[in-house]
Scaffold this motif. Structure first.
Motif, PDB file in Angstrom:
ATOM      1  N   ARG A 450      50.029  15.771 -27.563  1.00  0.00           N
ATOM      2  CA  ARG A 450      49.024  16.662 -28.153  1.00  0.00           C
ATOM      3  C   ARG A 450      47.850  16.845 -27.201  1.00  0.00           C
ATOM      4  O   ARG A 450      47.286  17.942 -27.099  1.00  0.00           O
ATOM      5  N   LEU A 453      48.909  19.269 -24.605  1.00  0.00           N
ATOM      6  CA  LEU A 453      48.990  20.607 -25.172  1.00  0.00           C
ATOM      7  C   LEU A 453      47.627  21.279 -25.168  1.00  0.00           C
ATOM      8  O   LEU A 453      47.525  22.492 -25.011  1.00  0.00           O
ATOM      9  N   VAL A 645      53.945  24.141 -20.079  1.00  0.00           N
ATOM     10  CA  VAL A 645      54.634  24.197 -21.369  1.00  0.00           C
ATOM     11  C   VAL A 645      55.867  23.303 -21.360  1.00  0.00           C
ATOM     12  O   VAL A 645      56.133  22.559 -22.309  1.00  0.00           O
ATOM     13  N   VAL A 648      55.555  19.615 -22.149  1.00  0.00           N
ATOM     14  CA  VAL A 648      55.328  19.284 -23.552  1.00  0.00           C
ATOM     15  C   VAL A 648      56.630  19.447 -24.323  1.00  0.00           C
ATOM     16  O   VAL A 648      57.003  18.631 -25.151  1.00  0.00           O
ATOM     17  N   VAL A 682      55.252  25.652 -28.513  1.00  0.00           N
ATOM     18  CA  VAL A 682      53.951  25.168 -28.049  1.00  0.00           C
ATOM     19  C   VAL A 682      53.374  26.115 -27.001  1.00  0.00           C
ATOM     20  O   VAL A 682      52.452  25.754 -26.267  1.00  0.00           O
ATOM     21  N   ASP A 683      53.912  27.305 -26.941  1.00  0.00           N
ATOM     22  CA  ASP A 683      53.525  28.300 -25.954  1.00  0.00           C
ATOM     23  C   ASP A 683      52.529  29.286 -26.566  1.00  0.00           C
ATOM     24  O   ASP A 683      52.141  29.179 -27.723  1.00  0.00           O
ATOM     25  N   VAL A 725      53.780  18.669 -33.553  1.00  0.00           N
ATOM     26  CA  VAL A 725      53.232  19.184 -32.301  1.00  0.00           C
ATOM     27  C   VAL A 725      53.489  20.677 -32.151  1.00  0.00           C
ATOM     28  O   VAL A 725      52.634  21.416 -31.664  1.00  0.00           O
TER      29      VAL A 725
END
Length: 848
Positions: A450, A453, A645, A648, A682-683, A725
């Motif tokens: 996290r 990120l 990215v 992650v 997560v992008d 996440v």
């Protein structure tokens, strides 16, 4: 110096087990006298708790080793180093194989179990003599020689190699992991001043860039290599630099779990070096640094101080929190610190006992990783390690005698095992559970992820209306900001975006909606890569794990051929038992059974795995795959081609540049590929834009992409979503917008834009078909990967179902081949007879 009150506050926080920050750690590094005594007490308590938790209370370890200085040539110029030298001072650029083996044999005879390979960084880049020696002996580079010698040592002496070859890339780790249970490289310091300023110790040394060295630590973790690192104090760094270096190591250790040991080493001035006039690092200073490292790194990390550099202050270092003395050699000198001989092991045992601890021998790979086994220990090394390890403790067996054992690629892995009917049962019985029982640790530290990120940057979009006008007039000329604006289009603007994309689709490929009759064959789901988005991968012992035999793979291909298929798409997990040539065997098995079947197989990750295991270049491996029957590659494993990215999203999958190299090399050797993008996790929208533009730039260079496939993230059982996440996939608006934008940005470069019916509902498929998409992919027959992640759209679609989906759009539907040609009449007839899906995978409908 820190104030007394600040020091007392920091000591109180350490006493109470509070998490320290860099400022507090910096304060504690100044502790001396009574404050130092207090600091050491706190550090000892943390160390002792860690040893109790590990089942080794009161034990300090060491490794009995031989030092193999494979080459003393180096491309770097460090101001304190006496190890590196010039060719004219050496009898040869490298030790010969006979010299390496003689050292190893003598060490084995004296009871050593570790062979420490130490060498300069890539000497062939600086020294002509190194390049000539490697060429004369048939090695492409220094690492090829390291790999070869590690294998010889394993086979002829039984010693376990620990490799210290300096800076390594992700792919280097892939090559070397099968031949060494552990590796190492000192971080030394994160101080950029020592690297960038003329006159500083790391100036002019490309491998001492702190960012590069931190990346090495990360890549070791990504590839599941038990790794030794550490800091060097007294080389001109500030006290804050030391604290920041310790925290940098902690960050990597938390995120990947691969830092097995941290060395805190004190600088010792050496004659004939640029830093010969500097004072040695003070031993109280060393003790304070060890203690702070222990408090910051916590009880689980093993901390070492080299015993030959601490004079007689053994007890001081033990009080500071060490639990390991490192490697000690009864045979060879410390070639890095030749003026400091190793203590005798009997003396080290006695001095350790005086401090209230028992000295025990360990292996080069620490006990925690020995007991964990996969993925930290390559199967080719398990026999070598097991022969020397106590199965209960993971420490060295006292009675073990090193003996040479064969090192070889796994010869098998094709025996059918596990849940081989998962491709059918995933639609009926389903997966055993929503997550693996190692969920909490196998993917790294979720909290650390996290934090990573939080560093992912987004873009500021421009005006949507202005961007729409630009898309009409100059589709490929859209700026990043304009493209990001289009991804946010809603309502009428989104409809207009879709209309622009559809007009370009019509111009490029006409109105036909195409599909291929094909079968996915995922030959194994056993995988230890650690992709955090993947719900397909299993350990070999998991209830849902399976591996198909070669006959089963060929049977499925033959069954697909009978159903009219023209293509099989084959991908699998990175199974540790499969040799690098397994991919060739799979392709041949299919071609032998169905000679005219198009083999669309093996992702770039699998290519890298195969090339690394066989020690072949990517080009040579691809050419061998082509000869074995591979006709094209799936451009999967791309996800988002941005490493911020990727690291992650996945723990150990190949970096973006490696994906690009595999793809462009495939194109150069005449193997076409698809291209893909998995998005919505997560992008952010800027990542999508840059990814698509990168795909276009590759296509303009090579022309090897047949299509671009958009793959929305399926979140339901994805570990990264279950951990909180990732977000739950893209919205319907984003799916429409990104399919349209892909058509616009790729116009004139890639004609075919494909949607994934597996990941999109039928109604969304219809919408994107009216917004730039012209292809539906395949009938698939078995689709297990998305279904394991929680997709609810089935694992196959018949031709009739595909036609029904498209019918309401008014567009014609056409069956195609992999390269978008027209199948033969015989193939069309066979597909029509089966409706594009073989009988064995069809769902059994309940009786009315």
């Amino acid at each position: 110096m820190s104030s007394d009150s600040a020091l007392r506050r920091a000591l109180a926080r350490a006493r109470d087990g509070k998490t320290l920050d860099v400022t507090e750690a910096t304060v504690l590094l100044h502790a001396r006298d009574e404050h130092l005594d207090t600091l050491l007490d706190h550090a000892s308590r943390v160390r002792d708790a860690g040893l109790r938790a590990a089942g080794r209370e009161g034990i300090i370890t060491y490794s009995k080793k031989v030092f193999i200085p494979l080459t003393r040539l180096c491309r770097d110029r460090c101001g304190y180093c006496t190890f590196a030298t010039a060719p004219h001072k050496l009898p040869a650029a490298f030790l010969s194989p006979d010299e390496v083996l003689e050292i190893a044999r003598q060490g084995a005879a004296m009871g050593c179990k570790e062979a420490l390979f130490t060498l300069g960084d890539r000497p062939e880049d600086r020294w002509r003599q190194a390049r000539e020696w490697l060429d004369a002996h048939g090695y492409d580079d220094t690492l090829s020689y390291v790999r070869a010698m590690a294998i010889r040592v394993l086979e002829e002496t039984g010693l376990l190699p620990h490799l210290n070859p300096g800076v390594l890339t992700w792919r280097d780790f892939q090559r070397l992991k099968p031949v060494a249970p552990s590796m190492g490289m000192m971080l030394e310091t994160t101080s950029r001043r020592l690297y960038e300023e003329k006159g500083q110790p790391h100036y002019g040394s490309p491998d001492k860039d702190p960012a590069v060295r931190l990346r090495v630590l990360e890549d070791a973790g990504r590839t599941n290599v038990p790794f030794t690192t550490g800091i060097l104090i007294g080389i001109g760094e500030t006290v804050q630099d030391r604290a920041e270096s310790i925290f940098a190591i902690r960050k990597v250790a938390r995120e990947y779990g691969g830092v097995q040991e941290v060395i805190v080493q004190n600088f010792r001035a050496k004659p004939d070096t640029a830093m010969r006039g500097l004072p040695d690092a003070d031993l109280q200073e060393l003790a304070a640094t060890i203690a702070v490292a222990r408090l910051v790194l916590g009880p689980r990390i093993r901390i070492q101080a080299p015993p030959n550099l601490v004079d007689s202050e053994y007890e001081l270092m033990i009080r500071a929190g060490i639990d390991d003395w490192g490697g000690v050699s009864p045979l060879t000198p410390d070639h890095v610190n030749p003026e400091r001989p190793w203590p005798q092991i009997d003396e080290l045992t006695a001095r350790t006992r005086e401090a209230g601890f028992t000295l025990k021998e360990r292996l080069t790979i620490y006990p925690e990783y020995v007991r964990a086994g996969e993925p930290w220990l390559d199967p080719r090394l398990i026999g070598h390690v097991s022969a020397l390890a106590d199965p209960e403790t993971g420490l060295a067996r006292e009675d073990a005698v090193p003996e040479g054992r064969p090192w070889q690629e796994p010869d098998g892995g094709f025996a059918a095992s596990g849940r081989v009917d998962l491709h059918v049962e995933v639609d009926t019985v389903g997966r055993t559970s929503d997550r693996r029982d190692d969920f909490d640790h196998v993917y790294g530290d979720w909290d650390a992820l996290r934090e990573r990120l939080g560093t992912v940057a987004a873009a500021t979009p421009s005006d949507v209306r202005q961007a729409l006008r630009k898309a009409e007039s100059d589709p490929a000329g859209l700026t990043d900001a304009e493209a990001v604006a289009l991804l946010g289009a809603e309502g009428g603007a989104l409809d207009e975006l879709a209309a622009i994309a559809d007009a370009l689709r019509r111009e490029a490929v006409g109105d036909n909606v195409t599909y291929v009759v094909n079968r996915n064959i995922n030959f194994t789901n056993v995988c230890y890569t650690g992709c955090r988005f993947c719900a397909f991968a299993q350990r070999r012992t998991d209830a849902d794990a399976y591996t198909l035999s070669l006959d089963q793979v060929a049977d499925r291909a033959e069954e697909a051929w009978a159903a009219g298929a023209t293509e099989v798409c084959m991908q699998g997990g990175i199974h540790p038992d499969l040799p690098g040539t397994a991919y060739f065997d799979i392709a041949r098995a299919v071609k032998e059974r169905t000679p005219d079947m198009h083999v669309h197989a093996f992702s770039p990750m699998e290519v890298i795995n195969g090339a690394s295991r066989t020690n072949m270049s990517i080009r040579d491996w691809l050419e061998a795959a082509k000869e074995a029957g591979v006709d094209s590659l799936p451009g999967t494993a791309a996800e988002i081609l941005d490493d911020d990215v990727r690291w992650v999203l996945t723990k150990g999958k190949l970096p973006a540049k490696e994906w690009i190299e595999v793809i462009t090399t495939a194109h150069k050797v005449g193997i076409p590929t698809t291209s893909t993008m998995m998005y919505g996790h997560v992008d952010n929208h800027l990542h999508w834009v840059k990814h698509i533009k990168l795909i276009r730039s590759i296509q303009e260079e090579t022309g090897g992409f047949s299509e671009f496939v958009l793959l929305p993230f399926v979140h339901t059982s994805a570990p990264i979503y279950l951990a909180g996440v990732a977000r739950p996939g893209p919205t319907a608006q984003e799916n429409r917008a990104v399919h349209a934008l892909a058509r616009i940005l790729l116009h004139g470069a890639i004609d075919n834009i494909q949607c994934s019916w597996v990941k999109l509902r039928d109604d969304l498929c219809r919408q994107v078909l009216q917004g730039g998409v012209n292809d539906l992919g395949g009938t698939l027959m078995e689709e297990t990967i998305s279904r394991m992640a929680g997709s609810e759209n089935g694992s196959y679609k018949t031709i009739s179902e595909l036609r029904a989906m498209v019918e309401v759009t008014g567009r014609p539907v056409r069956q195609r081949t992999t390269d978008y040609g027209v199948p033969s009449e015989e193939r069309l007839a066979a597909a029509a007879a089966s409706d594009g899906v073989c009988t064995s995978v069809r769902r059994v409908l309940p009786l009315a």
